[in-house]
Enzyme design. Structure first.
Site, PDB file in Angstrom:
ATOM      1  N   ASP A 536       0.860  -1.173   0.000  1.00 52.99           N
ATOM      2  CA  ASP A 536       0.000   0.000   0.000  1.00 52.99           C
ATOM      3  C   ASP A 536       0.897   1.223   0.000  1.00 52.99           C
ATOM      4  O   ASP A 536       2.044   1.173   0.440  1.00 52.99           O
ATOM      5  CB  ASP A 536      -0.894   0.008   1.251  1.00 52.99           C
ATOM      6  CG  ASP A 536      -1.879   1.173   1.209  1.00 52.99           C
ATOM      7  OD1 ASP A 536      -2.539   1.354   0.164  1.00 52.99           O
ATOM      8  OD2 ASP A 536      -1.973   1.915   2.207  1.00 52.99           O
ATOM      9  N   GLU A 538       1.058   5.655   0.646  1.00 56.42           N
ATOM     10  CA  GLU A 538       0.430   6.913   1.016  1.00 56.42           C
ATOM     11  C   GLU A 538       1.004   7.960   0.064  1.00 56.42           C
ATOM     12  O   GLU A 538       2.167   7.886  -0.318  1.00 56.42           O
ATOM     13  CB  GLU A 538       0.751   7.280   2.475  1.00 56.42           C
ATOM     14  CG  GLU A 538       0.224   6.268   3.495  1.00 56.42           C
ATOM     15  CD  GLU A 538      -1.298   6.128   3.529  1.00 56.42           C
ATOM     16  OE1 GLU A 538      -1.997   7.093   3.147  1.00 56.42           O
ATOM     17  OE2 GLU A 538      -1.794   5.045   3.900  1.00 56.42           O
ATOM     18  N   HIS A 677      -4.244   3.300   7.793  1.00 56.21           N
ATOM     19  CA  HIS A 677      -3.728   4.552   7.247  1.00 56.21           C
ATOM     20  C   HIS A 677      -2.276   4.810   7.574  1.00 56.21           C
ATOM     21  O   HIS A 677      -1.818   5.930   7.591  1.00 56.21           O
ATOM     22  CB  HIS A 677      -4.609   5.738   7.610  1.00 56.21           C
ATOM     23  CG  HIS A 677      -5.762   5.840   6.653  1.00 56.21           C
ATOM     24  ND1 HIS A 677      -5.588   5.770   5.297  1.00 56.21           N
ATOM     25  CD2 HIS A 677      -7.084   5.966   6.855  1.00 56.21           C
ATOM     26  CE1 HIS A 677      -6.767   5.845   4.702  1.00 56.21           C
ATOM     27  NE2 HIS A 677      -7.698   5.957   5.628  1.00 56.21           N
TER      28      HIS A 677
END
Lengths: 722, 124
Positions: A536, A538, A677
């Protein structure tokens, strides 16, 4: 045809048959009659037609009743029995039949029950054996894994393709030191289950070593091992010992075959440096001394000439003073430097001083039965000791104190003194004479059933330390002070990394011993057996084409159907542009956190290496892939492996669900969300979700990578392009 | 005719002694403090013998020795190597580079004088 309809059919047939037979009999008799006979009968029968029909119906009814009871006995009974047997066979082996119906049926039911009992006990026996075998294999594996994780040496086991099947923690730490990538993967881009060892070593080197092992096996050498020294990409010097993994001899050819190899690695860069340093010291000592001596001797011999004037005499004397000073200095330097390198000779272990003291306490209390107490113990002190012989020495001293001076209690104190540590063994009461202490130090240690050929002096010498007796007159007590070498405390970090993760090591997977075919046929491979990199990112924003950049990459691996959290990649990236405040609210990354982080040009190669030979998995993969693809031109790095998207797969699994956001899916799949997150947090959640999807997909007939990709493409979401 | 000796060594503490010693024995003396200077002085001063140290800055004794032996004009120059390198391999290398004699530090000055005289065919 169902039992009921078969029954109905049988009954109807019986009725029709009875009525048919009666009607046929009536018609046959009527046909046989002459006209006059018919004339006689007609008036008799005509008024009684109703009665005749009644008789017919009663006959049919009787037939139906009879038929019904017959079918119940001979159709429903066996059918019920068959159903029951089916249940016993297919669903519930513990179920038993209730004997019912005819005597024959009851006998059949009993026989079936006996068979079922037999089958049950056989099954239980087999299951018990399988369980036992599995347990013992599991136990052995765990024992091996635990053993390996405790080893001070790096161990890596590979199959013949050079794929890593097992490695221990020390190896991981060592590869971390070898890694020339930034902190990102922590060596994880080099070492990991299923990864290729050829990233670290030249293939030819391994092949050559394997060949020489084969040769040794052929010659029936007792120790078919190979040794080599090699330098790594990062310029470290590794000494490697390779041993073969042999399969058991088969009965057919009676020969053992090599199925893999074990590498034991030693980073000898530091040893090598130490040796080089020692050589240099010896060199300066010999050659330097030679020329100094030459100067001295020449000057001294010149001084012997009587015709020397005062000025020349002074000059020669100055030469002598100079050289003597120089030699003294050199001698001091060498002595100091040698003292350091001598310490490394005896294998000393680095340990936390407090642990040593605790061990000494236990030792004295258990062996000697003498109570102990702690005084000042500096928790930050690390020592370099041979703990076994040192504990013996402490125990021996304590036992003599107790036996000969009736000491009732000893205390321990540990303080730091620069490159040394002071370990004090303190007692109250009279102090013995120096002669006594000497005698204690020089006698072989034997006490409380222990007997060692070593003396306290030997043990102290091993540590290149010292020991002496000191008196604290004011407090009426005395102590033995042991001077021990201290160790650099950076090892604490190592110990911390060691404890990270589950207590059970994730570093092995023997199932990988099966050879892994080339990656080109990935599409036909089962999802359950592929290796995945779940990742993932950000980012500064949502529009890569408008200059948004990645600021964090997190990834973890799935190998053999297990999430390998210990093999993870977690790296912040300097986007080389400003970070919008709004985005900080989403990912919690502030501009300060990015100061000093490597740029994408450094991180991308490391991530590429981390993801090599695996299928990429991400949630809403198209988004992350777009960012990576946009870097292709500038970095020259292409992620050309297959990609799976948990968002698309979720749409495949639950097309009627509205939300396919990661939160919603993980809730549906029962995955706990922690640390969302952050890139690595999301990657781990995605990995867990993906793992739970694999069996659900299989139920839908989606088993291979190719099938999963095709199913993904068909879903509506596949058409969204970023 | 007085013979000329070149002392090539970067250590002043030995040069002082050697200079005094050689002058006292009646030789004329010139001095070089590194390898390159030694080579230059061999060419310009044409000494009869060089006391050549091996470990010198710029050019080491082996190189100086080799270059002297490579020049036909300098073939008469005797070379006595003086060195702190005492291993047999190093002695062998010095001789192979063309030294006439080799003395390992520390040496006796008397022996040195004797060896110099021997090389220069001067009766002791």
């Amino acid at each position: 045809m169902s039992l009921k309809s078969r029954q109905a059919l049988a009954i109807a047939t019986a009725c029709i048959l009875v009525i048919g037979v009666m009607a046929a009999a009536g018609i046959a008799v009527w046909r046989d009659l002459g006209p006059e006979e018919r004339g006689v009968l007609e008036p008799i029968l005509n008024p009684r037609v109703g009665l005749l029909v009644m008789i017919g119906l009663v006959g049919a009814g009787a037939a139906a009743v009879l038929m019904k009871s017959f079918t119940e006995a001979h159709l429903a009974g066996p059918a019920l029995l068959a159903d029951e047997i089916g249940l016993v066979v297919a669903t519930d082996p513990s179920r038993r039949l209730k004997p019912a119906g005819s005597a024959d049926l009851q006998r059949i039911a009993e026989a079936v029950n006996n068979l079922a009992d037999q089958r049950r006990s056989l099954q239980e026996d087999v299951e018990a054996r399988i369980r036992e075998a599995r347990l013992s294999v599991e136990e052995e594996r765990n024992r091996l894994a635990a053993l390996m994780s405790e080893l001070n040496q790096s161990v890596v086991v590979c199959n013949l393709d050079g794929r890593i099947l097992l490695y221990n923690n020390r190896a991981r730490l060592q590869f971390k030191a070898l890694s020339d990538a930034p902190t990102a993967a922590g060596g994880g881009e080099i070492i990991g289950l299923g990864r290729s060892i050829y990233v670290v070593f030249e293939r030819s080197l391994i092949v050559h070593a394997l060949e020489s092992i084969q040769e040794r096996i052929r010659r029936q050498s007792a120790q078919p091992v190979a040794n080599f020294v090699t330098t790594t990409r990062a310029g470290q010097l590794l000494r490697v010992q390779m041993a073969p993994v042999l399969t058991a001899a088969t009965e057919a050819d009676g020969e053992t075959a090599v199925s893999g190899f074990v590498l034991m690695l030693d980073n000898i860069t530091r040893n090598f440096e130490a040796e080089t340093k020692r050589d240099q010291m010896l060199h300066t000592l010999t050659e330097g001394s030679r020329s100094s001596l030459a100067n001295l001797r020449a000057a001294a011999e010149m001084l012997e000439y009587p015709d020397l004037d005062a000025e020349l005499k002074d000059r020669f004397l100055k030469v002598i003073r100079d050289e003597v000073q120089g030699m003294s200095r050199r001698l001091d330097d060498t002595a100091n430097a040698f003292a350091d390198s001598l310490k490394t000779r005896w294998p000393l272990d680095e340990m936390l001083g407090a642990d040593l003291v605790a061990a000494a306490q236990r030792y004295v209390e258990k062996k000697i039965g003498l109570p102990t107490k702690l005084e000042d113990v500096d928790p930050a002190v690390w020592v370099k000791v041979d703990s076994f012989s040192l504990l013996q020495a402490i125990g021996y001293l304590a036992s003599r104190l107790s036996d000969e001076f009736e000491v009732r209690e000893v205390r321990f104190r540990l303080t730091s003194a620069g490159r040394l540590a002071h370990l004090d063994l303190i007692w109250s009461g009279q102090a013995m004479s120096t002669e006594t202490v000497m005698a204690w130090e020089l006698e072989p240690m034997s006490f409380a059933g222990e007997s060692s050929p070593l003396t306290v002096r030997d043990v102290v010498a091993r540590h290149d330390g010292e020991i002496w007796l000191q008196r604290e007159k004011t407090q009426h007590r005395a102590f033995f002070r042991l001077l021990l070498p201290s160790a650099a405390p950076q090892d604490q970090v190592e110990a911390a990394t060691y404890l990270k993760g589950d207590s059970r090591p994730e570093y092995y997977d023997f199932d990988l011993f099966k050879r892994i075919e080339g990656t080109h046929e990935l599409d036909d491979r089962l999802l359950s057996e592929l290796a995945f990199t779940v990742f993932d990112t950000e980012t500064t924003g949502l529009n890569p084409s408008e200059g948004d950049e990645i600021i964090q990459i997190g990834a973890t691996r799935i190998v053999n159907g297990k999430l390998r959290k210990s093999e993870s990649f977690d790296q912040l990236v300097d986007p080389l542009r400003e970070l919008p405040e709004a985005s900080t609210k989403i990912h919690g990354i502030t501009p300060e956190m990015l100061v000093g982080q490597p740029p994408m040009s450094k991180v991308l190669p490391a991530f590429h290496a981390f993801a090599a030979d695996t299928v990429l998995v991400a949630h809403n993969a198209a988004f992350d892939m777009r960012f990576l693809e946009l870097k292709e031109a500038s970095s020259g790095i292409r992620f050309d492996q297959p990609v799976l998207d948990t968002l698309l797969l979720s749409a495949v699994l639950h097309p009627s669900q509205e939300s396919h956001r990661l939160e919603a899916i993980s809730e549906r799949m029962g995955v706990n969300i922690m640390g969302r997150h952050t890139a690595i947090g999301d990657a781990i959640v995605t990995g867990e979700v993906f793992l739970r999807m694999i069996p659900l997909l299989a139920e839908m007939g989606i088993r291979t990578l190719g099938e999963a990709r095709r199913a993904s493409e068909k879903t509506y979401y596949a058409r969204i392009k970023y | 005719m007085t013979k000329k000796i070149l002392i090539a060594d970067d250590e002043q503490n030995i040069v002082i002694s050697l200079e005094f010693l050689m002058k006292r024995e009646g030789f004329s003396v010139c001095i070089a403090n590194d390898g390159q200077e030694a080579l230059d002085k061999v060419r310009s001063e044409s000494p009869d013998l060089v006391l050549l140290d091996v470990m010198m800055p710029r050019k080491n004794g082996y190189e100086v020795c080799q270059e002297i032996r490579a020049e036909p004009a300098l073939q008469a120059t005797r070379i006595l190597m003086l060195t702190a390198k005492g291993r047999e391999t190093e002695v062998t290398k010095g001789m192979a580079m063309g030294a006439d004699a080799y003395m390992t530090k520390p040496f006796s000055t008397k022996e040195l004088v004797a060896k110099v005289k021997l090389l220069l065919d001067i009766p002791a």
